[in-house]
Design a protein around this motif. Sequence first.
Motif, PDB file in Angstrom:
ATOM      1  N   VAL A 141      -0.954   0.597  -3.146  1.00 55.04           N
ATOM      2  CA  VAL A 141      -1.642   0.135  -4.006  1.00 55.04           C
ATOM      3  C   VAL A 141      -2.259  -1.005  -3.941  1.00 55.04           C
ATOM      4  O   VAL A 141      -3.654  -1.235  -4.117  1.00 55.04           O
ATOM      5  CB  VAL A 141      -1.121   0.663  -5.575  1.00 55.04           C
ATOM      6  CG1 VAL A 141      -1.944   0.209  -6.554  1.00 55.04           C
ATOM      7  CG2 VAL A 141      -0.764   1.753  -5.365  1.00 55.04           C
ATOM      8  N   ASN A 142      -1.485  -2.071  -3.739  1.00 57.89           N
ATOM      9  CA  ASN A 142      -1.926  -3.549  -3.799  1.00 57.89           C
ATOM     10  C   ASN A 142      -2.283  -4.344  -2.521  1.00 57.89           C
ATOM     11  O   ASN A 142      -2.426  -5.530  -2.549  1.00 57.89           O
ATOM     12  CB  ASN A 142      -0.871  -4.247  -4.590  1.00 57.89           C
ATOM     13  CG  ASN A 142      -0.440  -3.521  -5.782  1.00 57.89           C
ATOM     14  OD1 ASN A 142      -1.468  -3.664  -6.835  1.00 57.89           O
ATOM     15  ND2 ASN A 142       0.883  -3.389  -6.093  1.00 57.89           N
ATOM     16  N   THR A 143      -2.164  -3.601  -1.230  1.00 63.27           N
ATOM     17  CA  THR A 143      -2.527  -4.214  -0.083  1.00 63.27           C
ATOM     18  C   THR A 143      -3.346  -3.160   0.678  1.00 63.27           C
ATOM     19  O   THR A 143      -3.573  -2.107   0.289  1.00 63.27           O
ATOM     20  CB  THR A 143      -1.339  -4.519   0.848  1.00 63.27           C
ATOM     21  OG1 THR A 143      -0.847  -3.437   1.426  1.00 63.27           O
ATOM     22  CG2 THR A 143      -0.224  -5.282  -0.099  1.00 63.27           C
ATOM     23  N   ASP A 144      -4.057  -3.634   1.828  1.00 64.45           N
ATOM     24  CA  ASP A 144      -4.754  -2.850   2.473  1.00 64.45           C
ATOM     25  C   ASP A 144      -4.174  -2.597   3.861  1.00 64.45           C
ATOM     26  O   ASP A 144      -4.543  -2.171   4.951  1.00 64.45           O
ATOM     27  CB  ASP A 144      -6.208  -3.489   3.000  1.00 64.45           C
ATOM     28  CG  ASP A 144      -6.957  -3.413   1.686  1.00 64.45           C
ATOM     29  OD1 ASP A 144      -7.252  -2.591   0.961  1.00 64.45           O
ATOM     30  OD2 ASP A 144      -7.688  -4.700   1.451  1.00 64.45           O
ATOM     31  N   LEU A 145      -2.772  -3.066   4.076  1.00 63.98           N
ATOM     32  CA  LEU A 145      -2.033  -2.707   5.254  1.00 63.98           C
ATOM     33  C   LEU A 145      -2.011  -1.303   5.692  1.00 63.98           C
ATOM     34  O   LEU A 145      -1.919  -0.498   4.544  1.00 63.98           O
ATOM     35  CB  LEU A 145      -0.500  -3.013   5.188  1.00 63.98           C
ATOM     36  CG  LEU A 145      -0.464  -4.809   4.799  1.00 63.98           C
ATOM     37  CD1 LEU A 145       1.042  -4.770   4.402  1.00 63.98           C
ATOM     38  CD2 LEU A 145      -0.702  -5.335   6.146  1.00 63.98           C
ATOM     39  N   PRO A 146      -2.067  -0.838   6.976  1.00 62.96           N
ATOM     40  CA  PRO A 146      -2.104   0.584   7.293  1.00 62.96           C
ATOM     41  C   PRO A 146      -0.729   1.124   6.993  1.00 62.96           C
ATOM     42  O   PRO A 146       0.318   0.371   7.009  1.00 62.96           O
ATOM     43  CB  PRO A 146      -2.263   0.258   8.754  1.00 62.96           C
ATOM     44  CG  PRO A 146      -2.108  -0.892   9.062  1.00 62.96           C
ATOM     45  CD  PRO A 146      -2.246  -1.770   8.048  1.00 62.96           C
ATOM     46  N   VAL A 147      -0.614   2.244   6.865  1.00 56.87           N
ATOM     47  CA  VAL A 147       0.461   3.041   6.731  1.00 56.87           C
ATOM     48  C   VAL A 147       1.820   2.738   7.618  1.00 56.87           C
ATOM     49  O   VAL A 147       2.831   2.573   7.377  1.00 56.87           O
ATOM     50  CB  VAL A 147       0.650   4.444   6.601  1.00 56.87           C
ATOM     51  CG1 VAL A 147       1.947   5.317   6.312  1.00 56.87           C
ATOM     52  CG2 VAL A 147      -0.377   4.933   5.305  1.00 56.87           C
ATOM     53  N   SER A 148       1.140   2.523   8.925  1.00 53.93           N
ATOM     54  CA  SER A 148       2.162   2.294  10.057  1.00 53.93           C
ATOM     55  C   SER A 148       2.799   0.947  10.114  1.00 53.93           C
ATOM     56  O   SER A 148       4.074   0.727  10.408  1.00 53.93           O
ATOM     57  CB  SER A 148       1.509   2.328  11.394  1.00 53.93           C
ATOM     58  OG  SER A 148       0.289   1.368  11.300  1.00 53.93           O
ATOM     59  N   ILE A 149       2.058   0.097   9.223  1.00 56.98           N
ATOM     60  CA  ILE A 149       2.806  -1.384   9.058  1.00 56.98           C
ATOM     61  C   ILE A 149       3.597  -1.161   7.904  1.00 56.98           C
ATOM     62  O   ILE A 149       4.809  -1.756   8.072  1.00 56.98           O
ATOM     63  CB  ILE A 149       1.728  -2.367   8.902  1.00 56.98           C
ATOM     64  CG1 ILE A 149       0.819  -2.345  10.254  1.00 56.98           C
ATOM     65  CG2 ILE A 149       2.266  -3.656   8.655  1.00 56.98           C
ATOM     66  CD1 ILE A 149       1.700  -2.895  11.302  1.00 56.98           C
ATOM     67  N   ILE A 150       3.180  -0.584   6.862  1.00 54.28           N
ATOM     68  CA  ILE A 150       4.005  -0.434   5.537  1.00 54.28           C
ATOM     69  C   ILE A 150       5.531   0.124   5.831  1.00 54.28           C
ATOM     70  O   ILE A 150       6.398  -0.138   5.184  1.00 54.28           O
ATOM     71  CB  ILE A 150       3.163   0.173   4.533  1.00 54.28           C
ATOM     72  CG1 ILE A 150       2.039  -0.559   4.046  1.00 54.28           C
ATOM     73  CG2 ILE A 150       4.089   0.829   3.381  1.00 54.28           C
ATOM     74  CD1 ILE A 150       1.169   0.108   2.993  1.00 54.28           C
ATOM     75  N   LEU A 151       5.229   1.204   6.421  1.00 59.05           N
ATOM     76  CA  LEU A 151       6.530   2.115   6.623  1.00 59.05           C
ATOM     77  C   LEU A 151       7.828   0.908   7.552  1.00 59.05           C
ATOM     78  O   LEU A 151       8.832   1.233   7.289  1.00 59.05           O
ATOM     79  CB  LEU A 151       6.483   3.390   7.380  1.00 59.05           C
ATOM     80  CG  LEU A 151       5.838   3.250   9.054  1.00 59.05           C
ATOM     81  CD1 LEU A 151       7.365   3.191   9.762  1.00 59.05           C
ATOM     82  CD2 LEU A 151       5.179   4.326   9.386  1.00 59.05           C
ATOM     83  N   GLU A 152       7.258   0.118   8.260  1.00 61.41           N
ATOM     84  CA  GLU A 152       8.212  -0.832   9.086  1.00 61.41           C
ATOM     85  C   GLU A 152       8.640  -1.859   8.231  1.00 61.41           C
ATOM     86  O   GLU A 152       9.885  -2.081   8.342  1.00 61.41           O
ATOM     87  CB  GLU A 152       7.452  -1.484  10.191  1.00 61.41           C
ATOM     88  CG  GLU A 152       7.180  -0.356  11.167  1.00 61.41           C
ATOM     89  CD  GLU A 152       6.178  -0.936  12.480  1.00 61.41           C
ATOM     90  OE1 GLU A 152       6.045  -2.460  12.356  1.00 61.41           O
ATOM     91  OE2 GLU A 152       6.022  -0.604  13.581  1.00 61.41           O
ATOM     92  N   LYS A 153       7.658  -2.440   7.121  1.00 64.93           N
ATOM     93  CA  LYS A 153       8.199  -3.138   6.397  1.00 64.93           C
ATOM     94  C   LYS A 153       9.165  -2.912   5.365  1.00 64.93           C
ATOM     95  O   LYS A 153       9.643  -3.715   4.751  1.00 64.93           O
ATOM     96  CB  LYS A 153       6.912  -3.700   5.711  1.00 64.93           C
ATOM     97  CG  LYS A 153       6.085  -4.792   6.522  1.00 64.93           C
ATOM     98  CD  LYS A 153       4.765  -5.367   5.627  1.00 64.93           C
ATOM     99  CE  LYS A 153       4.092  -6.317   6.494  1.00 64.93           C
ATOM    100  NZ  LYS A 153       4.921  -7.586   6.738  1.00 64.93           N
TER     101      LYS A 153
END
Length: 289
Positions: free
Chosen positions: A244-256
Motif C-alpha cells: 500500500v505504502n511503497t511502489d516496490l515490486p512484489v518480487s522485492i517485497i517478498l524478500e524483504k
Amino acid sequence: MKGKLERVPQRIGASWRYKIILEPCKSYGWHRHNEYEIAIHRNCTGHYFVGHYNSELYHNHMILMGPGLPHAIYSDSISDSDTNKTYVIWFRKPWIDALINQCQELKPLKALLEDANRGLEFSTETAEQVVNLLEDVSEMAPSKQLATLMTIFDLLLEDNNTVRLSNSTVKTTSQEHSRTKDNIEKTEAYLLAHFNEKISLSHLAKHLFLSESSVRRLFSTHFTESFSQHLKKIRLNIACDMLVNTDLPVSIILEKVGYENQANFNRQFKAYKRVTPNGYREAMKRFSS
C-alpha cells in the motif's frame, strides 16, 4: 511495539471526535493515540491486536482503548459486496477526567476507563445499540451529540459481557504474570526485529532462555496460535503495508519480509487475504484514488 502516534481528526465546536470510515479492507500497522478510542467494526473478519492480545475481528467487534495503547488491525480479505465500515469515537483524558471529577453521576466511569488502559472488548449487542445511536449523530445539535455520548457511556457500563483484554485465561501469581509478560514482550520484539530472517522456534527459545515446549505453550496460551502461524501473519501484514505504502515490486517485497519463493508467497498471501498481492495493491489504489 510502541507504534507510531496518529493524530485524531478535529471537530470544531465539539469536545469529542467522531468519524465513520469506509474502506474495502483494513490494513493498519501498530499505532496509538493520545486519546481514548472506541471502535466498532462492521462487515469484516480478520485480526485485531491490542498490546499483546490477539482478538478475532468480526461483525460488530467493539473495543475501547486507553491513551497510548498500541494496536493494529488487519482484515482477512478485500470486501466484495459489503464495504468495511468502522465507527470511531475519540475523547481526551483531561476532558473526561475533569467531567468525572465534577459530576458525581459519572464516577462509575473511572474504573471502566482504568481498565481501558489494558483494552476492553464489548458484546455485539452493545455494539449494535451504539451504532444505532451514532447513525444520525452528525446531524444533531452539539448539546444532543454530547448527550448521545453520555448514553453510550451508560451502555458500556451496563454491558455484563465485557472482556478485559490483558487478562490471562490462566490464574498466575504476580511474579509469574510479570515473567510471562516479559517473555511476551521479548517474543514480539524478537519477531519484529528478525521476521525477515530464517528464524525458528528453537532460535526464539534460545533467545528467551526457555525450552521449546515452554515457548510452544506461550504461543498456545497467549497468542492462541502456533509460532509459525504468528510469524507468517507478521510477515504478510508487513507485506500488506509495503504494498500500500511503497511502489516496490512484489518480487522485492517478498524478500524483504522473509520469503524466498514467489509462488509460495503468492499462495500464502492469497490464502490469508483472499486476493493476490497485485490484486490487493490495485484494489487499495482504486479506493484511495
